[in-house]
Structures are given as structure tokens and as C-alpha cells.
Design an enzyme around this catalytic site. Structure first.
Site, PDB file in Angstrom:
ATOM      1  N   ARG A  12      16.653  17.756   0.280  1.00 35.38           N
ATOM      2  CA  ARG A  12      15.253  17.384  -0.039  1.00 35.38           C
ATOM      3  C   ARG A  12      14.489  18.801  -0.469  1.00 35.38           C
ATOM      4  NH1 ARG A  12      13.206  12.449   0.181  1.00 35.38           N
ATOM      5  NH2 ARG A  12      13.942  11.955   2.433  1.00 35.38           N
ATOM      6  N   SER A  65      -4.160  -2.300   6.693  1.00 35.12           N
ATOM      7  CA  SER A  65      -4.428  -2.106   5.431  1.00 35.12           C
ATOM      8  C   SER A  65      -5.286  -3.376   5.074  1.00 35.12           C
ATOM      9  CB  SER A  65      -3.303  -1.778   4.602  1.00 35.12           C
ATOM     10  OG  SER A  65      -2.861  -0.860   4.959  1.00 35.12           O
ATOM     11  N   CYS A  80      17.815   4.974  -3.423  1.00 42.02           N
ATOM     12  CA  CYS A  80      17.449   5.730  -4.705  1.00 42.02           C
ATOM     13  C   CYS A  80      18.571   6.589  -5.381  1.00 42.02           C
ATOM     14  CB  CYS A  80      16.170   6.273  -4.483  1.00 42.02           C
ATOM     15  SG  CYS A  80      16.155   7.166  -3.074  1.00 42.02           S
ATOM     16  N   GLN A  91      16.424  16.066  -3.797  1.00 41.64           N
ATOM     17  CA  GLN A  91      15.334  14.904  -3.629  1.00 41.64           C
ATOM     18  C   GLN A  91      14.171  14.934  -3.559  1.00 41.64           C
ATOM     19  OE1 GLN A  91      19.254  12.711  -1.554  1.00 41.64           O
ATOM     20  NE2 GLN A  91      17.278  11.589  -1.171  1.00 41.64           N
ATOM     21  N   HIS A 147      13.984  12.349  -8.428  1.00 43.48           N
ATOM     22  CA  HIS A 147      15.420  13.098  -7.653  1.00 43.48           C
ATOM     23  C   HIS A 147      16.173  13.472  -8.863  1.00 43.48           C
ATOM     24  CE1 HIS A 147      14.264  11.100  -3.904  1.00 43.48           C
ATOM     25  NE2 HIS A 147      15.450  10.375  -4.132  1.00 43.48           N
ATOM     26  N   ARG A 178      21.972  -3.908   2.790  1.00 41.95           N
ATOM     27  CA  ARG A 178      22.745  -3.669   1.969  1.00 41.95           C
ATOM     28  C   ARG A 178      24.182  -3.542   2.074  1.00 41.95           C
ATOM     29  NH1 ARG A 178      19.544   2.022   1.073  1.00 41.95           N
ATOM     30  NH2 ARG A 178      17.617   1.231  -0.004  1.00 41.95           N
ATOM     31  N   THR A 234       0.857  -1.093   0.018  1.00 40.54           N
ATOM     32  CA  THR A 234       0.118   0.023  -0.226  1.00 40.54           C
ATOM     33  C   THR A 234       0.776   1.198  -0.048  1.00 40.54           C
ATOM     34  OG1 THR A 234      -0.070  -0.245   2.335  1.00 40.54           O
ATOM     35  CG2 THR A 234      -1.988  -1.043   1.130  1.00 40.54           C
ATOM     36  N   GLY A 235       2.140   0.959   0.141  1.00 35.56           N
ATOM     37  CA  GLY A 235       3.040   2.360   0.191  1.00 35.56           C
ATOM     38  C   GLY A 235       3.349   2.794  -1.257  1.00 35.56           C
ATOM     39  N   ALA A 236       4.065   3.916  -1.068  1.00 36.70           N
ATOM     40  CA  ALA A 236       4.381   4.631  -2.669  1.00 36.70           C
ATOM     41  C   ALA A 236       5.079   3.911  -3.236  1.00 36.70           C
ATOM     42  CB  ALA A 236       5.177   5.999  -2.102  1.00 36.70           C
ATOM     43  N   VAL A 237       5.963   2.937  -2.926  1.00 33.45           N
ATOM     44  CA  VAL A 237       6.818   2.135  -3.840  1.00 33.45           C
ATOM     45  C   VAL A 237       6.068   0.889  -4.150  1.00 33.45           C
ATOM     46  CG1 VAL A 237       9.000   0.713  -3.886  1.00 33.45           C
ATOM     47  CG2 VAL A 237       8.992   3.240  -2.908  1.00 33.45           C
TER      48      VAL A 237
END
Ligand code: A2P
Length: 340
Positions: free
Chosen positions: A242, A47, A135, A162, A249, A106, A18-21
Site C-alpha cells: 500500500r 446514508s 483490482c 496500491q 494502482h 469470486r 455512497t462509497g468510493a466505487v
């Protein structure tokens, strides 16, 4: 372990659907006709029961639980570091391969950090988790890789511009709402980002390391560039800012190669570079812009020129813009899943 027949399409799960990504992950799977036998969507309890469209049907969002991954072959995670740390190992135990968009794994030396245009071979021998890079790292270094291969980049300096999307759907909403309030002369109290966002910009909203003075975002760009390029010697500095842009970006980059290099050399290399589009028209003063990068796959590159402060002729400056939610996150993750 899941007992998938190698010839049957995988069951794919999205964690943070449900998130932006998450929403862009669904779009990318659909648009790229990713072969899958079933799509499962997970998010928080808030959700559960919502539905999201996929291939003409509605898929119900399920609450993420410890036993959610039975039968899942590929799990695309984008629900923050804490959720990845807790649930990615459970997904691997259940037999899934995880592509994780958070920073949780990572820098783990066992976990490959992959940009498919740069180091697709790194996924071999993965321990069940493959990390999707930061990103800014993806967007800045994808165009630099073919240059680095032709004429080693020894030093890289960048300033970033960004978008809100990097801080999630709530930050995008804060940008919309605070802009509306500003224009209507209403008071707005920011709750997602640390400073007023409308008609403003500020240093990236991550913690500053007291020793180096760099914030976490800047340190990610530095460390991840070295890992993805498999070049521990490359010198990188970044200033991450930002700006009030919704989802793409941009970065001003200057790099120094080991031998002299001309803007024409760089243009010729980038004209053939995968995932990159030249937008470099001095006549019209038309260069990469977030507006043109938004909603599109390629990273736009332009303003390619000599760095006049380096008389050796080894340094070039350029400007890039890339969609943070696509190549900066969802698209890169789906490309990794395609490699699997
Ligand atoms: P939810 O919408 O139910 O809060 P964004 O990066 O745009 O802020 O989105 C974060 C995503 O991660 C959302 O889909 C959110 O779900 C999900 N999420 C956040 N916390 C959890 C959690 N503890 N368990 C599962 N999903 C989570």
C-alpha cells in the site's frame, strides 16, 4: 422474477452507492450512456435520504433492505463481502442479475469472474451472479492477456504499489488528513489503515496466511489470474504494498513466456490491445504514473524491457498503472453489465 420485456431498458441498482466505487459506478453509467429505465441507489441506514446526482437529476439513496430488489434487473454491488453474501442471493431471487465487486463469490466455480477484454464469453450460463475481479488482478492481467495468447505466459511475478482507494473512501480521507497533519506538524492517529500512511508505505493491510506467508490480496491475484485466464498451470507470485497515492494502482511485472519474446514484440501486441495505452518513452524517462492513470479508463503500460536475469530471452519486465476505481472496479463492472 422481474418481468422485464427484453426490449425495455433495465432498472439498475447500485448497492454501496455512497462509497468510493459506488460514486464511480454512477459516473460510469452516466458517461457511457448505459441504457436504463431507472437508477436506484442503496447504502446503509446512515446514508438513507442523501441524494446523489445522475443525468442532471438528484437520486435519493435508500437504505438497503431484504425486499429492496423487487423490479430491479441489474444490481451492481460494491458494499463489501458481508453485504454481498447476505443480499446478492436475495437480489437474484427477486430476478436481478448481480455484478459483484466484492470477493464473496469470486472463487465459486459456478460464478464467472470476468474481465470483458479477456473472457466475456464466461458470463454465459451465469447463476445470476457475475464476479468483478480484484483490482490488482484486473489492472495487471488485462495488458498481459494478448501477450499470453500470442506466446503463453508460464510464470508471472509482480510487486504492487496500491492506492488508498482500494480500502474505500475512508482510507482516502485518512491519506488526505494524515498528510495534512504531518505537514502541519500535528499528531495524527490512524483509524482506518493499520499504519501511519503519510510519507510511508506498508505491506497490504489484509490478513497473512500463516502457511504460505502470503497476504489475502496476494493470494487473490494468484488465484484470480488462473481463473480468468482459465489456466490452472500459470505460476504467479505477488508482493502487494500500500502506497500513499489516492486512486491509481501501479505494478512492476516480470513474466516468462514459453518461447523467446522481444520488447518490440510486446510493444507491437500492446499497441493494439483493448483497454491499454502505451506510455513508454525512454528519451524523456516518461512511463506510467498514478497521476496520469487517475480518472482515466486505459491501463498505462511502459518500461518494456528484457529481463536480463533470464538468458533464454523468454522474459520481459514492464510497469503498469491503472485507475483502481475505474478499470480496477467500477468501469469493469459496468462493462460486464453492458455485456448483459
Ligand atoms: P454508507 O456510506 O451508508 O456507509 P467504501 O468502500 O468507500 O468504504 O464504501 C462502502 C459502501 O458500502 C458505502 O456506500 C456504504 O454505505 C455501503 N455499506 C456498508 N455497509 C453496508 C450495509 N450493511 N448495507 C448497505 N450498504 C452498506
Amino acid at each position: 422474477m422481474s418481468a422485464r420485456n427484453a426490449s425495455s431498458p433495465p432498472v439498475v441498482a447500485i448497492v454501496g452507492a455512497t462509497g468510493a466505487v459506488g460514486v464511480e459506478l454512477i459516473h460510469c453509467l452516466e458517461q457511457r450512456r448505459f441504457p436504463l429505465s431507472r437508477l436506484r441507489l442503496f447504502a446503509s441506514a446512515r446514508s438513507a435520504g442523501k441524494t446523489l446526482p445522475f443525468q442532471g437529476a438528484q437520486v435519493t439513496v435508500e437504505e438497503l433492505k431484504e425486499d429492496s430488489f423487487a423490479g430491479v434487473d441489474i444490481a451492481l454491488f460494491s458494499a463489501g463481502s458481508g453485504t454481498s453474501k447476505k443480499f446478492a442471493p436475495l437480489a437474484v431471487q427477486a430476478g436481478a442479475t448481480v455484478v459483484d465487486n466484492s470477493s464473496a463469490f469470486r472463487m465459486d466455480p459456478k460464478v464467472p469472474l470476468v474481465v470483458p477484454e479477456i473472457n466475456p464469453q464466461a458470463i454465459r450460463g451465469n447463476p445470476g451472479i457475475i464476479a468483478n475481479p480484484n483490482c490488482c488482478a484486473i489492472i495487471s492481467i488485462t495488458p498481459l492477456w494478448p501477450i499470453h495468447q500470442a506466446n503463453r505466459i508460464e510464470r508471472l511475478q509482480m510487486a504492487t504499489y496500491q492506492a488508498a482507494s482500494g480500502a474505500g473512501a475512508a482510507a482516502m480521507e485518512e491519506l488526505r488528513e494524515s498528510t495534512r497533519a504531518y505537514l502541519e506538524g500535528r499528531e495524527y492517529r490512524n483509524t482506518v489503515l493499520p499504519h501511519p500512511y503519510a510519507f510511508n508505505l506498508f505491506s497490504h493491510n489484509t490478513k497473512v496466511d500463516p502457511e504460505s506467508g502470503y497476504n489475502e490480496e496476494e493470494l487473490k491475484v494468484i488465484q484470480e489470474t488462473r481463473k480468468i485466464f482459465d489456466d490452472s498451470q500459470i505460476r504467479v507470485a505477488a508482493t502487494c504494498i500500500r502506497v500513499p497515492v489516492l486512486r491509481a494502482h501501479a505494478m512492476a511485472i516480470t513474466f516468462e513466456c514459453s518461447r523467446p519474446i522481444s520488447p518490440e514484440d510486446v510493444r507491437a501486441i500492446l499497441a493494439k490491445a483493448p483497454g491499454v495505452k502505451l506510455v513508454d518513452d525512454p528519451q524523456r524517462n516518461y512511463y506510467p504514473m498514478p497521476k496520469d492513470a487517475s480518472g482515466n479508463d486505459p491501463i498505462l503500460v511502459g518500461r518494456i524491457r528484457r529481463d536480463l536475469s533470464d538468458p533464454s530471452g523468454r522474459s520481459i519486465s514492464l510497469f503498469v498503472a491503472g485507475d483502481q476505481l475505474l478499470k480496477g472496479a467500477a468501469l469493469n463492472a459496468v462493462q460486464i453489465a453492458e455485456l448483459l
